[in-house]
Design an enzyme around this catalytic site. Sequence first.
Site, PDB file in Angstrom:
ATOM      1  N   ASP A   7       0.879  -1.174   0.000  1.00  0.00           N
ATOM      2  CA  ASP A   7       0.000   0.000   0.000  1.00  0.00           C
ATOM      3  C   ASP A   7       0.915   1.221   0.000  1.00  0.00           C
ATOM      4  O   ASP A   7       2.130   1.121   0.202  1.00  0.00           O
ATOM      5  CB  ASP A   7      -0.883  -0.009   1.259  1.00  0.00           C
ATOM      6  CG  ASP A   7      -1.785   1.228   1.342  1.00  0.00           C
ATOM      7  OD1 ASP A   7      -2.376   1.607   0.313  1.00  0.00           O
ATOM      8  OD2 ASP A   7      -1.875   1.834   2.424  1.00  0.00           O
ATOM      9  N   SER A   8       0.301   2.395  -0.177  1.00  0.00           N
ATOM     10  CA  SER A   8       1.076   3.639  -0.118  1.00  0.00           C
ATOM     11  C   SER A   8       1.582   3.907   1.303  1.00  0.00           C
ATOM     12  O   SER A   8       2.510   4.670   1.489  1.00  0.00           O
ATOM     13  CB  SER A   8       0.180   4.805  -0.539  1.00  0.00           C
ATOM     14  OG  SER A   8      -0.956   4.852   0.307  1.00  0.00           O
ATOM     15  N   TYR A  39      -0.917   8.198  -2.473  1.00  0.00           N
ATOM     16  CA  TYR A  39      -0.956   7.892  -3.904  1.00  0.00           C
ATOM     17  C   TYR A  39      -2.226   8.490  -4.540  1.00  0.00           C
ATOM     18  O   TYR A  39      -2.266   8.751  -5.730  1.00  0.00           O
ATOM     19  CB  TYR A  39      -1.027   6.370  -4.139  1.00  0.00           C
ATOM     20  CG  TYR A  39       0.267   5.595  -4.006  1.00  0.00           C
ATOM     21  CD1 TYR A  39       1.419   6.157  -3.470  1.00  0.00           C
ATOM     22  CD2 TYR A  39       0.320   4.253  -4.423  1.00  0.00           C
ATOM     23  CE1 TYR A  39       2.589   5.395  -3.352  1.00  0.00           C
ATOM     24  CE2 TYR A  39       1.475   3.501  -4.316  1.00  0.00           C
ATOM     25  CZ  TYR A  39       2.605   4.077  -3.772  1.00  0.00           C
ATOM     26  OH  TYR A  39       3.749   3.326  -3.664  1.00  0.00           O
ATOM     27  N   GLY A  40      -3.244   8.636  -3.726  1.00  0.00           N
ATOM     28  CA  GLY A  40      -4.576   8.938  -4.241  1.00  0.00           C
ATOM     29  C   GLY A  40      -4.734  10.293  -4.902  1.00  0.00           C
ATOM     30  O   GLY A  40      -5.720  10.539  -5.589  1.00  0.00           O
ATOM     31  N   CYS A  70      -4.267  -1.480  -1.935  1.00  0.00           N
ATOM     32  CA  CYS A  70      -4.449  -0.044  -2.139  1.00  0.00           C
ATOM     33  C   CYS A  70      -5.454   0.085  -3.278  1.00  0.00           C
ATOM     34  O   CYS A  70      -5.229  -0.449  -4.371  1.00  0.00           O
ATOM     35  CB  CYS A  70      -3.107   0.567  -2.525  1.00  0.00           C
ATOM     36  SG  CYS A  70      -3.210   2.289  -3.055  1.00  0.00           S
ATOM     37  N   ASN A  71      -6.558   0.749  -3.000  1.00  0.00           N
ATOM     38  CA  ASN A  71      -7.581   0.897  -4.046  1.00  0.00           C
ATOM     39  C   ASN A  71      -7.086   1.758  -5.191  1.00  0.00           C
ATOM     40  O   ASN A  71      -7.393   1.494  -6.358  1.00  0.00           O
ATOM     41  CB  ASN A  71      -8.846   1.520  -3.461  1.00  0.00           C
ATOM     42  CG  ASN A  71      -9.600   0.568  -2.564  1.00  0.00           C
ATOM     43  OD1 ASN A  71     -10.536  -0.083  -3.001  1.00  0.00           O
ATOM     44  ND2 ASN A  71      -9.193   0.458  -1.314  1.00  0.00           N
ATOM     45  N   SER A  72      -6.312   2.797  -4.873  1.00  0.00           N
ATOM     46  CA  SER A  72      -5.835   3.707  -5.921  1.00  0.00           C
ATOM     47  C   SER A  72      -4.928   2.958  -6.898  1.00  0.00           C
ATOM     48  O   SER A  72      -5.049   3.109  -8.120  1.00  0.00           O
ATOM     49  CB  SER A  72      -5.074   4.882  -5.284  1.00  0.00           C
ATOM     50  OG  SER A  72      -5.811   5.414  -4.210  1.00  0.00           O
ATOM     51  N   GLU A 148      -2.524   8.080   8.830  1.00  0.00           N
ATOM     52  CA  GLU A 148      -1.064   7.918   8.911  1.00  0.00           C
ATOM     53  C   GLU A 148      -0.524   8.527  10.211  1.00  0.00           C
ATOM     54  O   GLU A 148       0.446   8.051  10.782  1.00  0.00           O
ATOM     55  CB  GLU A 148      -0.379   8.601   7.709  1.00  0.00           C
ATOM     56  CG  GLU A 148      -0.612   7.915   6.370  1.00  0.00           C
ATOM     57  CD  GLU A 148       0.167   6.607   6.186  1.00  0.00           C
ATOM     58  OE1 GLU A 148       1.299   6.482   6.683  1.00  0.00           O
ATOM     59  OE2 GLU A 148      -0.398   5.683   5.534  1.00  0.00           O
ATOM     60  N   CYS A 180     -11.038   2.851   0.372  1.00  0.00           N
ATOM     61  CA  CYS A 180      -9.621   3.167   0.563  1.00  0.00           C
ATOM     62  C   CYS A 180      -9.215   2.350   1.776  1.00  0.00           C
ATOM     63  O   CYS A 180      -9.948   2.333   2.787  1.00  0.00           O
ATOM     64  CB  CYS A 180      -9.435   4.658   0.843  1.00  0.00           C
ATOM     65  SG  CYS A 180      -7.766   5.071   1.417  1.00  0.00           S
ATOM     66  N   THR A 181      -8.090   1.657   1.672  1.00  0.00           N
ATOM     67  CA  THR A 181      -7.751   0.725   2.747  1.00  0.00           C
ATOM     68  C   THR A 181      -7.363   1.439   4.044  1.00  0.00           C
ATOM     69  O   THR A 181      -7.276   0.799   5.090  1.00  0.00           O
ATOM     70  CB  THR A 181      -6.610  -0.210   2.291  1.00  0.00           C
ATOM     71  OG1 THR A 181      -5.510   0.598   1.836  1.00  0.00           O
ATOM     72  CG2 THR A 181      -7.069  -1.118   1.175  1.00  0.00           C
ATOM     73  N   HIS A 182      -7.159   2.742   3.979  1.00  0.00           N
ATOM     74  CA  HIS A 182      -6.917   3.482   5.224  1.00  0.00           C
ATOM     75  C   HIS A 182      -8.192   3.639   6.059  1.00  0.00           C
ATOM     76  O   HIS A 182      -8.122   3.833   7.265  1.00  0.00           O
ATOM     77  CB  HIS A 182      -6.390   4.894   4.909  1.00  0.00           C
ATOM     78  CG  HIS A 182      -4.932   4.952   4.556  1.00  0.00           C
ATOM     79  ND1 HIS A 182      -4.436   4.527   3.351  1.00  0.00           N
ATOM     80  CD2 HIS A 182      -3.863   5.417   5.262  1.00  0.00           C
ATOM     81  CE1 HIS A 182      -3.125   4.720   3.318  1.00  0.00           C
ATOM     82  NE2 HIS A 182      -2.749   5.253   4.469  1.00  0.00           N
TER      83      HIS A 182
END
Length: 254
Positions: A7-8, A39-40, A70-72, A148, A180-182
């Site tokens: 992921d980012s 990244y998004g 990561c969806n993006s 983050e 979004c995985t966040h």
Amino acid sequence: MRCGIFDSGVGGLTVAGEIYRANIFREIVYYGDTARVPYGNRNESTIIRYSLEALEFLKNFDIDMLVVACNSASAWALEELRKEADFPVIGVIEAGVEGVKSLPTSTKLLLTGTRATITSQIYQRELKKAGYHNLISRATPLFVPFVEEGIWSGSLIEGVFEHYFHSLPREEIGGVILGCTHYPFLSEVFRKFFPNATLIHSGKSIVRYLKTHYNLPPTSTNSFQIYASENVSQVRQIAKDWLKLMGLQSRLEG
Ligand code: DGL
């Protein structure tokens, strides 16, 4: 089998945690590109370049499968990643859409994600194909730096929710797609804002997806390694906190 996950930043840990809990890989190697998160907000070519670099890094570990948590990156880089890998490369969007299918097609849905994911229109297209026509989409990129930073609840993040969602008919929404995985880190706030909604989290559905599409006999995960392009100790701490929240004992290395 050894599974690489990237992921980012720390968001992919929500997917890695579910895969870890499922005990379907002996080894998990996680890479968060924390030096370049988010990244998004990037354009397609940058997301592809960063994703290919993450793949190169994970190839050093002789992985048998790559999960793009990561969806993006799943929206824009899957095809390029598949060209460069001689093992399966799995994105999170297909699994996320599968997760929605537990809800009736008449459900009023809210899709949240980064700008890159929302503008790719992949979720919207796939959901429409599956019969879901009652969909509101919102790009909510500000959630990423909060996660983050370890701010997962409280008045600061609630202010951001208010900013993005103040005009929505919140009580009417029956399903929120955490695209979004966040965002699963913010589940408590999502529940507060959308009291009648089921939260759809691709980390949960990806385990079902992997078990359905690949032969993954139960095993115990005896190694979970964590790497990051910056601040690796912070990523490991967040991983420990997240696994604890999931009720899991962590045996992290890296
Ligand atoms: N967690 C990522 C996603 O699912 C990316 C967030 C970001 O880097 O903007 O899209």
